[in-house]
Scaffold this active site. Structure first.
Site: not given
Ligand code: NAP
Length: 284
Positions: A49, A93, A116
């Site tokens: 990422k 994450q 996200d």
């Protein structure tokens, strides 16, 4: 011939768009990542990422903290990022190490920085088919991929295996939106006779985290199969479907790796620049 739905090209198209939008903003766009613990797969994903962000001119802030960090300290870190004007998007994450409550951490992210798209506010907007929030990155990436490859969803029967907050549930919602108009069935671990359900699917999306869950006898000839699963088996990355046998039956299939993964990363970057644009427009 079965079409291979690779993620590289459509992901690059999204990244080109993100780079252009960042350029147009005339402002630094920042993505903060929070990685708790030393899960090797999570470390790889976060590194990817960061690398992808750098290619589009996005700044990243890496917060890698020990796996035994207490819940309140993880939450304080997120609060700090919420308040940091250099941070436009926050990514925690998942999964978090055992003992930490992921919902409590995700729920703390300021919705305007939810890169996200997993905060209840972002998901609520998806439920209501309203724009203005981040759309969960993996399902958004899959929708973009279907669009890139001109795969029609209107009137199609889409079966989703999985109903998680991260993938399955928002995936079904996006396919059910009036912009996609698929008829959606959710399958899960309590579904009876899974192959009988999946065999009816025109579009089969598999997000269970179970290698070999779907084999050719569970796929309708000509179906489009999207394999979201990422599993490490004998040091190799494999998805949830038996790629070899299904390639003989499906009209199109995503590879693992190189299918959905790049789309997830590109969509995360897209969410971050969209959130940055909204913050600028709102003057905050
Ligand atoms: P998750 O939270 O563990 O959810 C798995 C879902 O699959 C659950 O809804 C579960 O049902 C269902 N399931 C499990 N075993 C099943 C079975 N035998 N038959 C039918 N359904 C079953 O996982 P997730 O976060 O959604 O991730 C799913 C997979 O996608 C994982 O392999 C993950 O690594 C991968 N992933 C890939 C990307 C990417 O970018 N490619 C992104 C995110 C995740 P219940 O609800 O009944 O428990």
């Amino acid at each position: 011939m079965t079409q291979l739905l690779t993620g590289k090209e459509p992901a690059q198209a999204i990244k080109d768009e993100v780079a252009e939008r960042i350029n147009a903003l005339n402002k630094r766009v920042g993505l903060a990542t929070v990685l708790v613990g030393d899960d090797p797969a999570s470390e790889v994903y976060v590194r990817m990422k960061h690398k992808a962000a750098a290619t589009v001119g996005m700044y990243t802030y890496d917060h890698h903290i020990p796996g035994d960090t207490p819940q309140d300290e993880v939450e304080d870190l997120v609060r700090g990022l919420n308040a940091d004007p250099a941070v436009d998007g926050i990514l925690v994450q998942l999964p978090l190490p055992d003992g930490l409550d992921p919902d409590a951490v995700i729920d703390l992210i300021e919705p305007g920085k939810d890169a996200d798209g997993l905060h209840p506010h972002s998901l609520g907007l998806v439920v209501l088919e309203r724009s203005g929030g981040a759309v969960p990155a993996t399902p958004q990436g899959i929708m973009r991929m279907l669009d890139y490859y001109d795969i029609e969803t209107e009137g199609k029967l889409a079966v989703i295996i999985g109903r998680s907050r991260l993938v399955g549930r928002p995936m079904g919602l996006l396919l059910n939106h009036k912009s996609a108009n698929a008829t959606v069935v959710f399958a899960h671990s309590r579904t009876r006779d899974l192959p009988a359900i999946t065999r009816q699917a025109d579009i089969l999306i598999v997000a269970a985290g179970r290698p070999g869950l779907v084999t050719a006898d569970g796929v309708k000839p000509g179906a489009v199969v999207v394999d979201v699963g990422i599993n490490r088996v004998d040091e190799k990355l494999v998805g949830d479907v038996d790629f070899e046998s299904i390639s003989e039956v499906a009209s199109a299939i995503t590879p693992v790796p190189g299918g959905v993964g790049p789309m997830t990363i590109a969509s995360l970057l897209l969410n971050t620049v969209v959130l940055a644009e909204s913050r600028i427009a709102a003057g905050t």
